[in-house]
Design a protein around this motif. Structure first.
Motif, PDB file in Angstrom:
ATOM      1  N   LEU A 122      92.937   8.951  20.541  1.00  0.00           N
ATOM      2  CA  LEU A 122      94.346   8.684  20.252  1.00  0.00           C
ATOM      3  C   LEU A 122      95.256   9.745  20.866  1.00  0.00           C
ATOM      4  O   LEU A 122      96.313   9.430  21.424  1.00  0.00           O
ATOM      5  CB  LEU A 122      94.577   8.599  18.745  1.00  0.00           C
ATOM      6  CG  LEU A 122      93.980   7.397  18.015  1.00  0.00           C
ATOM      7  CD1 LEU A 122      94.317   7.449  16.527  1.00  0.00           C
ATOM      8  CD2 LEU A 122      94.487   6.093  18.615  1.00  0.00           C
ATOM      9  N   PHE A 126      98.183   8.745  23.528  1.00  0.00           N
ATOM     10  CA  PHE A 126      99.563   8.672  23.060  1.00  0.00           C
ATOM     11  C   PHE A 126     100.357   9.955  23.270  1.00  0.00           C
ATOM     12  O   PHE A 126     101.586   9.939  23.174  1.00  0.00           O
ATOM     13  CB  PHE A 126      99.590   8.265  21.580  1.00  0.00           C
ATOM     14  CG  PHE A 126      99.192   6.830  21.368  1.00  0.00           C
ATOM     15  CD1 PHE A 126     100.071   5.802  21.669  1.00  0.00           C
ATOM     16  CD2 PHE A 126      97.932   6.512  20.911  1.00  0.00           C
ATOM     17  CE1 PHE A 126      99.712   4.482  21.500  1.00  0.00           C
ATOM     18  CE2 PHE A 126      97.544   5.189  20.733  1.00  0.00           C
ATOM     19  CZ  PHE A 126      98.446   4.168  21.026  1.00  0.00           C
ATOM     20  N   GLU A 149      90.770   1.035  24.374  1.00  0.00           N
ATOM     21  CA  GLU A 149      90.559  -0.414  24.315  1.00  0.00           C
ATOM     22  C   GLU A 149      89.111  -0.731  23.936  1.00  0.00           C
ATOM     23  O   GLU A 149      88.854  -1.665  23.160  1.00  0.00           O
ATOM     24  CB  GLU A 149      90.932  -1.034  25.661  1.00  0.00           C
ATOM     25  CG  GLU A 149      92.447  -1.035  25.889  1.00  0.00           C
ATOM     26  CD  GLU A 149      92.839  -1.290  27.332  1.00  0.00           C
ATOM     27  OE1 GLU A 149      93.763  -2.085  27.549  1.00  0.00           O
ATOM     28  OE2 GLU A 149      92.230  -0.687  28.238  1.00  0.00           O
ATOM     29  N   LEU A 152      88.637  -0.361  20.321  1.00  0.00           N
ATOM     30  CA  LEU A 152      89.192  -1.500  19.583  1.00  0.00           C
ATOM     31  C   LEU A 152      88.398  -2.781  19.810  1.00  0.00           C
ATOM     32  O   LEU A 152      88.790  -3.850  19.337  1.00  0.00           O
ATOM     33  CB  LEU A 152      90.653  -1.716  19.995  1.00  0.00           C
ATOM     34  CG  LEU A 152      91.646  -0.663  19.505  1.00  0.00           C
ATOM     35  CD1 LEU A 152      92.970  -0.786  20.238  1.00  0.00           C
ATOM     36  CD2 LEU A 152      91.855  -0.787  18.002  1.00  0.00           C
ATOM     37  N   ARG A 160      96.344  -3.919  28.181  1.00  0.00           N
ATOM     38  CA  ARG A 160      97.468  -3.532  29.038  1.00  0.00           C
ATOM     39  C   ARG A 160      97.824  -4.615  30.039  1.00  0.00           C
ATOM     40  O   ARG A 160      98.778  -4.470  30.794  1.00  0.00           O
ATOM     41  CB  ARG A 160      97.129  -2.248  29.794  1.00  0.00           C
ATOM     42  CG  ARG A 160      97.097  -0.998  28.932  1.00  0.00           C
ATOM     43  CD  ARG A 160      96.480   0.158  29.692  1.00  0.00           C
ATOM     44  NE  ARG A 160      95.029   0.011  29.783  1.00  0.00           N
ATOM     45  CZ  ARG A 160      94.305   0.509  30.781  1.00  0.00           C
ATOM     46  NH1 ARG A 160      94.902   1.126  31.780  1.00  0.00           N
ATOM     47  NH2 ARG A 160      93.004   0.369  30.788  1.00  0.00           N
ATOM     48  N   LEU A 186      97.047  -5.174  14.381  1.00  0.00           N
ATOM     49  CA  LEU A 186      97.250  -4.033  15.271  1.00  0.00           C
ATOM     50  C   LEU A 186      97.200  -4.406  16.742  1.00  0.00           C
ATOM     51  O   LEU A 186      98.048  -3.979  17.531  1.00  0.00           O
ATOM     52  CB  LEU A 186      96.195  -2.961  14.972  1.00  0.00           C
ATOM     53  CG  LEU A 186      96.195  -1.715  15.871  1.00  0.00           C
ATOM     54  CD1 LEU A 186      97.504  -0.974  15.733  1.00  0.00           C
ATOM     55  CD2 LEU A 186      95.024  -0.811  15.526  1.00  0.00           C
ATOM     56  N   GLU A 189     100.146  -5.673  18.687  1.00  0.00           N
ATOM     57  CA  GLU A 189     101.207  -4.677  18.794  1.00  0.00           C
ATOM     58  C   GLU A 189     100.857  -3.561  19.775  1.00  0.00           C
ATOM     59  O   GLU A 189     101.725  -3.055  20.493  1.00  0.00           O
ATOM     60  CB  GLU A 189     101.476  -4.057  17.401  1.00  0.00           C
ATOM     61  CG  GLU A 189     101.960  -5.054  16.356  1.00  0.00           C
ATOM     62  CD  GLU A 189     103.301  -5.655  16.725  1.00  0.00           C
ATOM     63  OE1 GLU A 189     104.130  -4.949  17.350  1.00  0.00           O
ATOM     64  OE2 GLU A 189     103.531  -6.838  16.389  1.00  0.00           O
ATOM     65  N   ILE A 190      99.592  -3.168  19.797  1.00  0.00           N
ATOM     66  CA  ILE A 190      99.216  -1.995  20.582  1.00  0.00           C
ATOM     67  C   ILE A 190      99.185  -2.286  22.078  1.00  0.00           C
ATOM     68  O   ILE A 190      99.446  -1.409  22.900  1.00  0.00           O
ATOM     69  CB  ILE A 190      97.861  -1.432  20.111  1.00  0.00           C
ATOM     70  CG1 ILE A 190      97.722   0.032  20.568  1.00  0.00           C
ATOM     71  CG2 ILE A 190      96.697  -2.268  20.609  1.00  0.00           C
ATOM     72  CD1 ILE A 190      96.523   0.735  19.987  1.00  0.00           C
ATOM     73  N   GLU A 193     102.497  -1.644  23.713  1.00  0.00           N
ATOM     74  CA  GLU A 193     102.800  -0.209  23.642  1.00  0.00           C
ATOM     75  C   GLU A 193     102.035   0.558  24.719  1.00  0.00           C
ATOM     76  O   GLU A 193     102.576   1.457  25.376  1.00  0.00           O
ATOM     77  CB  GLU A 193     102.457   0.339  22.249  1.00  0.00           C
ATOM     78  CG  GLU A 193     103.306  -0.230  21.134  1.00  0.00           C
ATOM     79  CD  GLU A 193     104.788  -0.016  21.366  1.00  0.00           C
ATOM     80  OE1 GLU A 193     105.167   1.053  21.898  1.00  0.00           O
ATOM     81  OE2 GLU A 193     105.580  -0.916  21.039  1.00  0.00           O
ATOM     82  N   LEU A 194     100.775   0.213  24.911  1.00  0.00           N
ATOM     83  CA  LEU A 194     100.001   0.850  25.982  1.00  0.00           C
ATOM     84  C   LEU A 194     100.606   0.541  27.341  1.00  0.00           C
ATOM     85  O   LEU A 194     100.693   1.403  28.213  1.00  0.00           O
ATOM     86  CB  LEU A 194      98.547   0.374  25.933  1.00  0.00           C
ATOM     87  CG  LEU A 194      97.690   0.865  24.771  1.00  0.00           C
ATOM     88  CD1 LEU A 194      96.299   0.248  24.845  1.00  0.00           C
ATOM     89  CD2 LEU A 194      97.596   2.381  24.766  1.00  0.00           C
ATOM     90  N   SER A 446      98.243  -9.883  27.183  1.00  0.00           N
ATOM     91  CA  SER A 446      98.451  -9.518  25.783  1.00  0.00           C
ATOM     92  C   SER A 446      98.957 -10.686  24.969  1.00  0.00           C
ATOM     93  O   SER A 446      98.853 -10.700  23.753  1.00  0.00           O
ATOM     94  CB  SER A 446      99.462  -8.363  25.691  1.00  0.00           C
ATOM     95  OG  SER A 446     100.719  -8.757  26.196  1.00  0.00           O
TER      96      SER A 446
END
Length: 483
Positions: A122, A126, A149, A152, A160, A186, A189-190, A193-194, A446
């Protein structure tokens, strides 16, 4: 003593508590995410925890990529894979391995180890820093994002938008570990953001200087964000820089095309056409049916089956000549869709008896049909950005609808238009003519995209709801119509 130091003091004093150890690692993670400056108490406490549980101190080094840690300690690779995917019956697996658990069945020692690994991946992803970015830094971040990724349960690049989502991992609510995230919530949403972080890193690069140096350019890993920047800046490049840019675009196109082609081929089979007699060749012989139909010719005395008719399998599939008209909004908000749909159109253009036309538009419309078989050349002819006026594209679409019943029009846009009423009426007219009209709000990996609510409601009332989601949804819709 600073706020972070006072927050860490209690866990440090109770270092024998596994819960306190885990809190130390997560407090350090939060501190480094919000403030790049080291907090001495948190750093020393975290180092003690990591060394005590037998993990390498490199996990706490923000400059060390996950790749470099795994290269030195290959046994950790399996632990990073699926790290954030909930696991059932953690308590049972802990008991089997002999680890100490509490009354709740939680393996506290395993949670501390997991906290150290989670913090590493993380923080590397980030905490993207500030200032200019080199090709090596971008490549390292992309690699670390790939590990996130994988943690997850996804393929590297899937969230991405680098790929078309080559697999769907086993995701579900966090019913296993108490600290596991709800991945159903999650993951949608992620991904964006990535993508946003990656886009920010690309913008901070001196991209033209990197492209002009073959050594630096070779270290770039193609991504949707990078391709967008290259397409926007292609008219300002020349010589070696332009050649390197084209090579990166082609690499990305080829990688995405390979995945999409597989998805299309999985759904290309039409119904058997029984009106066409089967070819009477040995490979088509239906042996089981032949025996069954000739059982009346069995001779018990001779113990022989006399065959007076052979049966063959039908192999010809029904294919009807179809025209596919793909209209893509090439404004700045639709870059991902432009790239994916250009590649997808080229794949469908390679199918037998499918006549594919491709139109791109912003405030002007461009007929890209002559290059539809080569997505690389098509993308080089696009002009990303500008406003959105779909009426200019509709003027090119109408003449292409010669046989409405055999025509499908796919319109990809967020539908934030200048002339909403006029454009919608012309789209409704296409639908009423008998052509199949498919409005698409996003064609991304995504599956996330914003669609004008005004258009969304009217398409729903028309009976042609907007497809918004994964590119596989569009592939399925097109195959249903074309096969």
């Amino acid at each position: 003593m600073t706020g972070h130091e006072s927050a860490a003091a209690a866990p440090v004093q109770g270092a024998d508590s596994q819960d306190n150890r885990r809190q130390v690692l997560y407090w350090r993670l939060l501190a480094r995410l919000f403030d790049p400056e080291e907090q001495a108490a948190l750093e020393s406490a975290s180092l003690s925890v990591v060394e005590d549980i037998g993990l390498p101190p490199a996990l706490l080094d923000p400059q060390a990529s996950v790749d470099s840690v795994v290269q030195r300690h290959p046994e950790l690779a399996a632990e990073f894979d699926g790290l954030l995917v909930p696991e059932a019956a953690v308590g049972e697996s802990a008991d089997e391995t002999g680890e100490t658990t509490d009354g709740s069945g939680r393996d506290r020692a395993a949670e501390v180890r997991r906290a150290a690994l989670v913090s590493k991946v993380l923080l590397n992803v980030f905490a993207s820093g500030s200032g200019s970015v080199s090709a090596a830094q971008l490549a390292r971040w992309q690699s670390d994002a790939g590990w996130l990724e994988r943690a997850l349960g996804c393929e590297p690049g899937e969230l991405r938008g680098n790929r078309a989502g080559v697999r769907s991992a086993g995701r579900g609510p966090g019913t296993g570990r108490g600290t596991s995230p709800d991945l159903d919530r999650l993951i949608p949403e992620i991904g964006p953001e990535l993508g946003a972080i990656e886009a920010g890193l690309v913008k901070r690069m001196r991209l033209r200087e990197v492209l002009a140096d073959p050594r630096l350019a070779s270290r770039l890993t193609p991504s949707m964000s990078l391709i967008e920047q290259l397409l926007r800046d292609k008219n300002n490049l020349s010589g070696v820089a332009l050649a390197n840019a084209k090579a990166l675009i082609r690499r990305f196109v080829d990688e995405v095309a390979e995945v999409l082609r597989t998805q299309v081929e999985k759904a290309t089979v039409g119904d058997l056409d029984r009106s066409v007699p089967p070819k009477r060749v040995f490979r088509n012989l239906d042996l089981d049916r032949t025996i069954w139909k000739n059982l009346t010719n069995w001779s018990p005395e001779e113990e022989r089956l006399y065959v007076d008719r052979l049966y063959y399998r039908h192999t010809v599939r029904k294919t009807t000549p179809q025209r596919l008209v793909v209209v893509v909004d090439q404004s700045g908000s639709m870059v991902d869709s432009m790239v994916n749909c250009t590649i997808l159109a080229s794949i469908f253009a390679g199918l037998p008896k499918v006549d594919v036309h491709l139109i791109a538009y912003d405030t002007r419309a461009l007929d890209l049909t002559p290059w539809v078989h080569d997505p690389f050349e098509t993308l080089l002819r696009t002009q990303l950005g500008g406003g959105t006026d779909g009426t200019v594209a509709m003027n090119l679409v109408r003449p292409k609808i010669a046989e409405p019943r055999n025509t499908v029009v796919v319109w990809i846009s967020d539908f934030y238009e200048w002339s909403c009423e006029e454009l919608f009426e012309s789209m409704a007219a296409v639908h009423r003519s008998g052509a199949k009209f498919i409005p698409v709000g996003s064609v991304t990996s995504s599956g996330r995209g914003s669609v004008n609510p005004w258009f969304r409601e009217r398409f729903k009332d028309l009976g042609t709801p907007v497809i918004s989601g994964h590119i596989r949804k569009l592939v399925h819709e097109l195959k249903t119509f074309l096969t």
